[in-house]
Design a protein around this motif. Structure first.
Motif, PDB file in Angstrom:
ATOM      1  N   CYS A   1       0.850  -0.746   0.673  1.00 31.01           N
ATOM      2  CA  CYS A   1       1.218  -2.259   0.274  1.00 31.01           C
ATOM      3  C   CYS A   1      -0.195  -2.769  -0.348  1.00 31.01           C
ATOM      4  CB  CYS A   1       1.262  -2.744   1.824  1.00 31.01           C
ATOM      5  SG  CYS A   1      -0.182  -2.756   2.987  1.00 31.01           S
ATOM      6  N   LEU A   2      -1.368  -1.975   0.099  1.00 32.07           N
ATOM      7  CA  LEU A   2      -2.637  -2.588  -0.546  1.00 32.07           C
ATOM      8  C   LEU A   2      -2.487  -2.364  -2.290  1.00 32.07           C
ATOM      9  CD1 LEU A   2      -3.556  -2.016   2.192  1.00 32.07           C
ATOM     10  CD2 LEU A   2      -5.985  -1.749   1.099  1.00 32.07           C
ATOM     11  N   LYS A   3      -2.068  -1.199  -2.551  1.00 37.00           N
ATOM     12  CA  LYS A   3      -1.822  -0.917  -4.046  1.00 37.00           C
ATOM     13  C   LYS A   3      -0.741  -1.551  -4.555  1.00 37.00           C
ATOM     14  CE  LYS A   3      -1.866   3.779  -2.440  1.00 37.00           C
ATOM     15  NZ  LYS A   3      -2.059   5.311  -2.689  1.00 37.00           N
ATOM     16  N   GLU A   4       0.345  -2.187  -3.958  1.00 33.84           N
ATOM     17  CA  GLU A   4       1.251  -3.017  -4.661  1.00 33.84           C
ATOM     18  C   GLU A   4       1.016  -4.449  -4.866  1.00 33.84           C
ATOM     19  OE1 GLU A   4       4.044  -2.200  -6.119  1.00 33.84           O
ATOM     20  OE2 GLU A   4       3.426   0.001  -5.971  1.00 33.84           O
ATOM     21  N   CYS A   5       0.066  -5.040  -4.089  1.00 32.96           N
ATOM     22  CA  CYS A   5      -0.113  -6.470  -3.984  1.00 32.96           C
ATOM     23  C   CYS A   5      -0.973  -6.949  -5.676  1.00 32.96           C
ATOM     24  CB  CYS A   5      -1.214  -6.833  -2.901  1.00 32.96           C
ATOM     25  SG  CYS A   5      -1.393  -8.597  -2.644  1.00 32.96           S
ATOM     26  N   PRO A   6      -0.262  -7.593  -6.146  1.00 26.73           N
ATOM     27  CA  PRO A   6      -0.868  -8.066  -7.256  1.00 26.73           C
ATOM     28  C   PRO A   6      -2.029  -9.075  -7.451  1.00 26.73           C
ATOM     29  CG  PRO A   6       0.931  -9.291  -7.014  1.00 26.73           C
ATOM     30  CD  PRO A   6       0.795  -8.329  -5.964  1.00 26.73           C
ATOM     31  N   VAL A   7      -2.364  -9.583  -6.216  1.00 27.13           N
ATOM     32  CA  VAL A   7      -3.313 -10.547  -6.032  1.00 27.13           C
ATOM     33  C   VAL A   7      -4.539 -10.164  -4.873  1.00 27.13           C
ATOM     34  CG1 VAL A   7      -1.841 -12.286  -7.091  1.00 27.13           C
ATOM     35  CG2 VAL A   7      -1.978 -11.677  -4.330  1.00 27.13           C
ATOM     36  N   CYS A   8      -4.441  -8.830  -4.551  1.00 31.80           N
ATOM     37  CA  CYS A   8      -5.714  -8.388  -3.641  1.00 31.80           C
ATOM     38  C   CYS A   8      -5.630  -9.068  -2.625  1.00 31.80           C
ATOM     39  CB  CYS A   8      -6.837  -8.374  -4.501  1.00 31.80           C
ATOM     40  SG  CYS A   8      -8.022  -7.309  -4.108  1.00 31.80           S
ATOM     41  N   ALA A   9      -4.329  -9.479  -2.033  1.00 32.47           N
ATOM     42  CA  ALA A   9      -4.340 -10.306  -0.692  1.00 32.47           C
ATOM     43  C   ALA A   9      -4.464  -9.385   0.701  1.00 32.47           C
ATOM     44  CB  ALA A   9      -3.019 -11.183  -0.719  1.00 32.47           C
ATOM     45  N   ILE A  10      -4.234  -8.223   0.487  1.00 29.85           N
ATOM     46  CA  ILE A  10      -3.945  -7.405   1.822  1.00 29.85           C
ATOM     47  C   ILE A  10      -5.385  -6.544   1.801  1.00 29.85           C
ATOM     48  CG2 ILE A  10      -2.764  -5.434   2.772  1.00 29.85           C
ATOM     49  CD1 ILE A  10      -0.435  -6.398   1.000  1.00 29.85           C
ATOM     50  N   SER A  11      -6.017  -6.369   3.220  1.00 24.68           N
ATOM     51  CA  SER A  11      -7.239  -5.614   3.372  1.00 24.68           C
ATOM     52  C   SER A  11      -7.092  -4.543   4.389  1.00 24.68           C
ATOM     53  CB  SER A  11      -8.610  -6.369   3.751  1.00 24.68           C
ATOM     54  OG  SER A  11      -8.594  -7.320   2.688  1.00 24.68           O
ATOM     55  N   PHE A  12      -7.578  -3.437   4.300  1.00 28.37           N
ATOM     56  CA  PHE A  12      -7.627  -2.353   5.306  1.00 28.37           C
ATOM     57  C   PHE A  12      -8.750  -2.250   6.056  1.00 28.37           C
ATOM     58  CE2 PHE A  12      -7.572   2.439   5.837  1.00 28.37           C
ATOM     59  CZ  PHE A  12      -6.642   2.516   6.650  1.00 28.37           C
ATOM     60  N   PHE A  13      -8.564  -2.332   7.479  1.00 28.16           N
ATOM     61  CA  PHE A  13      -9.868  -2.031   8.129  1.00 28.16           C
ATOM     62  C   PHE A  13     -10.241  -0.522   8.265  1.00 28.16           C
ATOM     63  CE2 PHE A  13      -7.699  -6.078  10.155  1.00 28.16           C
ATOM     64  CZ  PHE A  13      -8.812  -6.609   9.955  1.00 28.16           C
ATOM     65  N   LEU A  14     -11.696  -0.556   8.043  1.00 28.94           N
ATOM     66  CA  LEU A  14     -12.312   0.915   8.228  1.00 28.94           C
ATOM     67  C   LEU A  14     -12.860   0.844   9.523  1.00 28.94           C
ATOM     68  CD1 LEU A  14     -13.649   0.671   4.326  1.00 28.94           C
ATOM     69  CD2 LEU A  14     -11.524   2.025   5.122  1.00 28.94           C
ATOM     70  N   GLY A  15     -12.450   1.406  10.279  1.00 34.39           N
ATOM     71  CA  GLY A  15     -12.756   1.638  11.672  1.00 34.39           C
ATOM     72  C   GLY A  15     -14.249   2.224  11.621  1.00 34.39           C
ATOM     73  N   GLU A  16     -15.034   2.088  12.720  1.00 37.86           N
ATOM     74  CA  GLU A  16     -16.413   2.641  12.661  1.00 37.86           C
ATOM     75  C   GLU A  16     -16.169   4.181  12.962  1.00 37.86           C
ATOM     76  OE1 GLU A  16     -19.403   0.344  14.718  1.00 37.86           O
ATOM     77  OE2 GLU A  16     -18.368  -1.342  14.536  1.00 37.86           O
ATOM     78  N   ASP A  17     -15.150   4.429  14.016  1.00 40.69           N
ATOM     79  CA  ASP A  17     -14.830   5.748  14.425  1.00 40.69           C
ATOM     80  C   ASP A  17     -14.418   6.694  13.364  1.00 40.69           C
ATOM     81  OD1 ASP A  17     -12.570   4.300  14.650  1.00 40.69           O
ATOM     82  OD2 ASP A  17     -11.886   5.198  16.337  1.00 40.69           O
ATOM     83  N   MET A  18     -13.977   6.013  12.106  1.00 39.74           N
ATOM     84  CA  MET A  18     -13.442   6.841  10.891  1.00 39.74           C
ATOM     85  C   MET A  18     -14.638   7.248   9.883  1.00 39.74           C
ATOM     86  SD  MET A  18     -10.077   4.656  10.252  1.00 39.74           S
ATOM     87  CE  MET A  18      -9.655   5.502   8.923  1.00 39.74           C
TER      88      MET A  18
END
Ligand code: SF4
Ligand code: SF4
Length: 109
Positions: A49-66
């Protein structure tokens, strides 16, 4: 908050529905011309979904344990016909990073 989940900025969303169309789990719905994730617990972080969004409206959480330090990541393709993806990472300490990948080289990553 699930470490693999996404966040949709509804103010930025233009309701194009692309994210809903590509989510393999059908986890995103569109209401009032805005996208909404139905179940963050079921998101496995494929980033489609992030890669398809044309307006950069989606963020992905980068968990500390990752190893993501609790930051957020979004991605933007500046040129529709370009194969380059610009990944933006913002961290809780207000620093940010930008990584450019090329989908032509997807098998190298
Ligand atoms: S990251 Fe993948 S699984 Fe999660 S909402 Fe987006 S497309 Fe669906
Ligand atoms: S792809 Fe982006 S702009 Fe389009 S509906 Fe989804 S969040 Fe909104």
């Amino acid at each position: 908050m699930n470490i693999m989940s996404i966040e949709i900025n509804r103010d930025m969303c233009i309701g194009c529905k692309k994210c809903a169309e590509v989510c393999p789990g059908s986890l995103i719905s569109i209401s009032a011309n805005k996208a909404k994730i139905k179940s963050v617990e079921r998101c496995w972080g494929c980033a489609s979904c992030l890669k398809e969004c044309p307006v950069c409206a989606i963020s992905f959480f980068l968990g500390e344990d990752m190893g993501g330090l609790g930051g957020k990541m979004s991605v933007y393709k500046p040129n529709k016909n370009d194969t380059a993806l610009h990944w933006f990472i913002s961290l809780p300490d207000k620093t940010s990073r930008k990584i450019i990948t090329d989908t032509k080289n997807a098998n190298k990553y």
